[in-house]
Enzyme design. Sequence first.
Site, mmCIF file in Angstrom:
data_model
loop_
_atom_site.group_PDB
_atom_site.id
_atom_site.type_symbol
_atom_site.label_atom_id
_atom_site.label_comp_id
_atom_site.label_asym_id
_atom_site.label_seq_id
_atom_site.Cartn_x
_atom_site.Cartn_y
_atom_site.Cartn_z
ATOM 1 N N ILE A 170 -0.877 12.891 8.841
ATOM 2 C CA ILE A 170 -0.827 14.063 9.726
ATOM 3 C C ILE A 170 0.637 14.385 10.064
ATOM 4 C CG2 ILE A 170 -1.471 14.989 11.976
ATOM 5 C CD1 ILE A 170 -3.836 13.109 12.031
ATOM 6 N N GLU B 211 -2.582 -3.627 9.257
ATOM 7 C CA GLU B 211 -1.204 -4.102 9.317
ATOM 8 C C GLU B 211 -1.160 -5.547 8.811
ATOM 9 O OE1 GLU B 211 1.415 -2.123 10.275
ATOM 10 O OE2 GLU B 211 -0.148 -0.620 10.244
ATOM 11 N N LYS C 116 2.783 3.950 18.216
ATOM 12 C CA LYS C 116 2.790 5.359 17.791
ATOM 13 C C LYS C 116 2.865 6.281 19.010
ATOM 14 C CE LYS C 116 0.070 4.186 13.703
ATOM 15 N NZ LYS C 116 -1.282 3.992 13.181
ATOM 16 N N VAL D 298 3.538 7.623 12.276
ATOM 17 C CA VAL D 298 2.576 8.035 13.314
ATOM 18 C C VAL D 298 1.463 8.866 12.683
ATOM 19 C CG1 VAL D 298 2.253 9.236 15.501
ATOM 20 C CG2 VAL D 298 4.417 8.066 15.044
ATOM 21 N N ASP E 226 -0.442 -1.357 17.587
ATOM 22 C CA ASP E 226 0.030 -0.369 16.594
ATOM 23 C C ASP E 226 -0.118 1.054 17.139
ATOM 24 O OD1 ASP E 226 0.446 0.514 13.603
ATOM 25 O OD2 ASP E 226 -1.407 1.480 14.249
ATOM 26 N N THR F 239 0.833 -1.212 0.000
ATOM 27 C CA THR F 239 0.000 0.000 0.000
ATOM 28 C C THR F 239 0.868 1.263 0.000
ATOM 29 O OG1 THR F 239 -1.666 -1.200 1.260
ATOM 30 C CG2 THR F 239 -1.828 1.200 1.282
ATOM 31 N N VAL F 240 1.827 1.330 0.900
ATOM 32 C CA VAL F 240 2.609 2.561 1.050
ATOM 33 C C VAL F 240 3.646 2.700 -0.067
ATOM 34 C CG1 VAL F 240 3.996 3.942 2.622
ATOM 35 C CG2 VAL F 240 2.269 2.401 3.548
ATOM 36 N N LYS G 189 6.459 1.974 12.473
ATOM 37 C CA LYS G 189 6.416 2.315 13.892
ATOM 38 C C LYS G 189 6.819 1.145 14.781
ATOM 39 C CE LYS G 189 2.283 1.417 12.041
ATOM 40 N NZ LYS G 189 1.603 1.895 10.869
ATOM 41 N N GLY H 173 -3.701 4.527 4.731
ATOM 42 C CA GLY H 173 -4.048 4.446 3.315
ATOM 43 C C GLY H 173 -2.916 4.975 2.435
HETATM 44 P P1 NAP Z 1 1.867 -4.083 2.801
HETATM 45 O O1 NAP Z 1 0.839 -3.569 1.898
HETATM 46 O O2 NAP Z 1 1.670 -5.360 3.508
HETATM 47 O O3 NAP Z 1 3.224 -4.194 1.961
HETATM 48 C C1 NAP Z 1 4.406 -4.688 2.495
HETATM 49 C C2 NAP Z 1 5.427 -4.791 1.371
HETATM 50 O O4 NAP Z 1 6.658 -5.233 1.916
HETATM 51 C C3 NAP Z 1 5.033 -5.776 0.272
HETATM 52 O O5 NAP Z 1 5.351 -5.239 -0.981
HETATM 53 C C4 NAP Z 1 5.914 -6.997 0.564
HETATM 54 O O6 NAP Z 1 6.324 -7.697 -0.609
HETATM 55 C C5 NAP Z 1 7.133 -6.336 1.176
HETATM 56 N N1 NAP Z 1 7.815 -7.236 2.066
HETATM 57 C C6 NAP Z 1 7.309 -7.806 3.168
HETATM 58 N N2 NAP Z 1 8.245 -8.589 3.734
HETATM 59 C C7 NAP Z 1 9.342 -8.512 2.950
HETATM 60 C C8 NAP Z 1 10.614 -9.108 2.967
HETATM 61 N N3 NAP Z 1 10.934 -9.983 3.922
HETATM 62 N N4 NAP Z 1 11.503 -8.785 1.999
HETATM 63 C C9 NAP Z 1 11.160 -7.916 1.017
HETATM 64 N N5 NAP Z 1 9.954 -7.333 0.937
HETATM 65 C C10 NAP Z 1 9.065 -7.633 1.886
HETATM 66 O O7 NAP Z 1 2.248 -3.024 3.930
HETATM 67 P P2 NAP Z 1 1.942 -1.465 3.925
HETATM 68 O O8 NAP Z 1 0.565 -1.254 4.379
HETATM 69 O O9 NAP Z 1 2.421 -0.864 2.664
HETATM 70 O O10 NAP Z 1 2.864 -0.996 5.165
HETATM 71 C C11 NAP Z 1 4.250 -0.844 5.028
HETATM 72 C C12 NAP Z 1 4.786 -0.148 6.267
HETATM 73 O O11 NAP Z 1 4.129 1.095 6.405
HETATM 74 C C13 NAP Z 1 4.519 -0.876 7.586
HETATM 75 O O12 NAP Z 1 5.581 -0.620 8.476
HETATM 76 C C14 NAP Z 1 3.256 -0.228 8.104
HETATM 77 O O13 NAP Z 1 3.138 -0.316 9.503
HETATM 78 C C15 NAP Z 1 3.497 1.183 7.672
HETATM 79 N N6 NAP Z 1 2.307 2.006 7.531
HETATM 80 C C16 NAP Z 1 1.260 1.597 6.770
HETATM 81 C C17 NAP Z 1 0.172 2.417 6.582
HETATM 82 C C18 NAP Z 1 -0.997 2.017 5.764
HETATM 83 O O14 NAP Z 1 -1.966 2.788 5.704
HETATM 84 N N7 NAP Z 1 -0.996 0.875 5.089
HETATM 85 C C19 NAP Z 1 0.168 3.671 7.206
HETATM 86 C C20 NAP Z 1 1.252 4.080 7.971
HETATM 87 C C21 NAP Z 1 2.313 3.228 8.126
HETATM 88 P P3 NAP Z 1 5.288 -8.475 -1.573
HETATM 89 O O15 NAP Z 1 4.340 -7.424 -2.065
HETATM 90 O O16 NAP Z 1 6.128 -9.023 -2.667
HETATM 91 O O17 NAP Z 1 4.638 -9.508 -0.722
HETATM 92 N N1 HSE Z 2 -2.968 0.016 10.414
HETATM 93 C C1 HSE Z 2 -2.707 1.390 10.684
HETATM 94 C C2 HSE Z 2 -4.019 2.092 11.059
HETATM 95 C C3 HSE Z 2 -2.101 2.024 9.470
HETATM 96 O O1 HSE Z 2 -5.083 1.500 10.908
HETATM 97 O O2 HSE Z 2 -3.988 3.208 11.532
HETATM 98 C C4 HSE Z 2 -1.570 3.376 9.737
HETATM 99 O O3 HSE Z 2 -0.503 3.330 10.609
#
Ligand code: NAP
Ligand code: HSE
Length: 431
Positions: free
Chosen positions: A138, A192, A207, A134, A203, A14-15, A107, A304
């Site tokens: 924001i 997550e 934060k 976090v 989570d 996603t990110v 985080k 998101g």
């Molecule tokens: P996600 O959609 O699950 O994507 C994770 C990505 O990391 C995938 O592309 C996955 O590869 C890759 N990955 C996972 N394990 C790996 C490994 N061992 N080696 C290489 N690549 C690996 O996660 P996300 O939602 O984007 O979140 C990413 C980070 O941002 C996390 O720390 C999360 O807490 C943080 N975050 C997320 C959001 C949100 O809204 N989603 C908001 C704030 C912070 P594949 O695609 O090939 O499986």
């Molecule tokens: N899973 C987290 C949330 C993503 O729902 O707030 C953003 O950190």
Amino acid sequence: MPAPLRLGIAGLGTVGVGVIRLVQAEADRIALRAGRPVQIVAVSARDRAKDRGVDLSGFEWEDDAVKLAQRDDIDVYVELMGGDAGPAKASTEAALAAGKDVVTANKALLAHHGQALAETAEAAGRVIRFEAAVAGGIPVIKALTEGLAANRIKRVMGVMNGTCNYILTRMEETGQGYNVLFDECARLGYLEADPNLDVGGIDAGHKLSLLAAIAFGTRVDFANVELKGITDITLEDIRHAADMGYRIKLLGVAQMTGRGLEQRMTPCLVPYGSPLGQLEGGTNMVLLEGSAVGQVVLRGAGAGEGPTASAVMADVIDIARGIRLPVFGQPATTLAEAVPARSATPAPYYLRMSLLDKPGALAKIATCLGEAGISIDQMRQLNQPGEPDEKAIVLIVTHKAAPADVAHATAQFRATGVLLGDPVAIRIEEV
Ligand code: NAP
Ligand code: HSE
């Protein structure tokens, strides 16, 4: 034209995909604001063949995030994989050792290893930036480390998990159950990789611990955050709370008291009409109270693709501009060891319990409260249609009571012999 700032991005979920889209869509604006172009050079994820809906053909591919972090042709390693150990930790350490700056949305990693990583980075003259970690889009890290840098921060409070807020507000709005709304969150990309991090409050606790470190100049102390998630919150409690003019939120509070640092992330009732009570869906809100500024309220999308990419790129642009700040707003070696304190600030409590509907049952409960020094403010007994006659649902709102006294009284309820099931006790935060 100055040389581009070259990024290596690990994690294309996603990110990561959001960051690629934003860099592609806003390249000219970003270059103008950063003072130099920002260029993605190489990427890494687990599955090279996966269609991610973006064109990756212009980027080098690395199967191993550590190798990506060590590449000579990147300046900034952008860690967007997640996880508090494993490849996220190894690659971040490798990037710092290889002389790269790091931007992360992770985080969990910083809540567990932030102090060590910050000391390593600062000893090497590198920065770690984590705005996206976090409250999503924001700019709360920037607010604390820059805008409010001269203030003694008194309290940090807020709703910091979009998934939980989405589930709680949509349960109330639609009358749908937890599972349906949990699935919606998955579709929206809020969750997550381990969803228990969200619904278990972990989570949001991560934060809060990061904000507390910056706010109070203490080492990150996630281990001492009092944590409770939303999995026990029922539609019934949401409806009763609404009837009484409250909404249930997963609320974080961190404050420095005479006894030490209080950090809690727990479900609370907040007044319906308050800014926190009005918070809908995946939106986050953080309230900061500073000695000079007073209260500052920040509100926006907490999760998101777009909001998180926005925060990641804000960090990247700062690095391109040459802005170099200590990871937690002051040198990591000057952060004090936190003295943890259990939350002791009195508050009113919402209590719900099922009692045997027989003479004297309620008196026994009232006695437990009285013996714990807790005074009753409001009380209702509800007859549930379809429920057996001998069961009564009792709702009580107390006057202000210390958390330990409430815990003691509810433990005593069990010994009365009139309780059916576990009582529910939720703090009412008068925000
Ligand atoms: P996600 O959609 O699950 O994507 C994770 C990505 O990391 C995938 O592309 C996955 O590869 C890759 N990955 C996972 N394990 C790996 C490994 N061992 N080696 C290489 N690549 C690996 O996660 P996300 O939602 O984007 O979140 C990413 C980070 O941002 C996390 O720390 C999360 O807490 C943080 N975050 C997320 C959001 C949100 O809204 N989603 C908001 C704030 C912070 P594949 O695609 O090939 O499986
Ligand atoms: N899973 C987290 C949330 C993503 O729902 O707030 C953003 O950190």
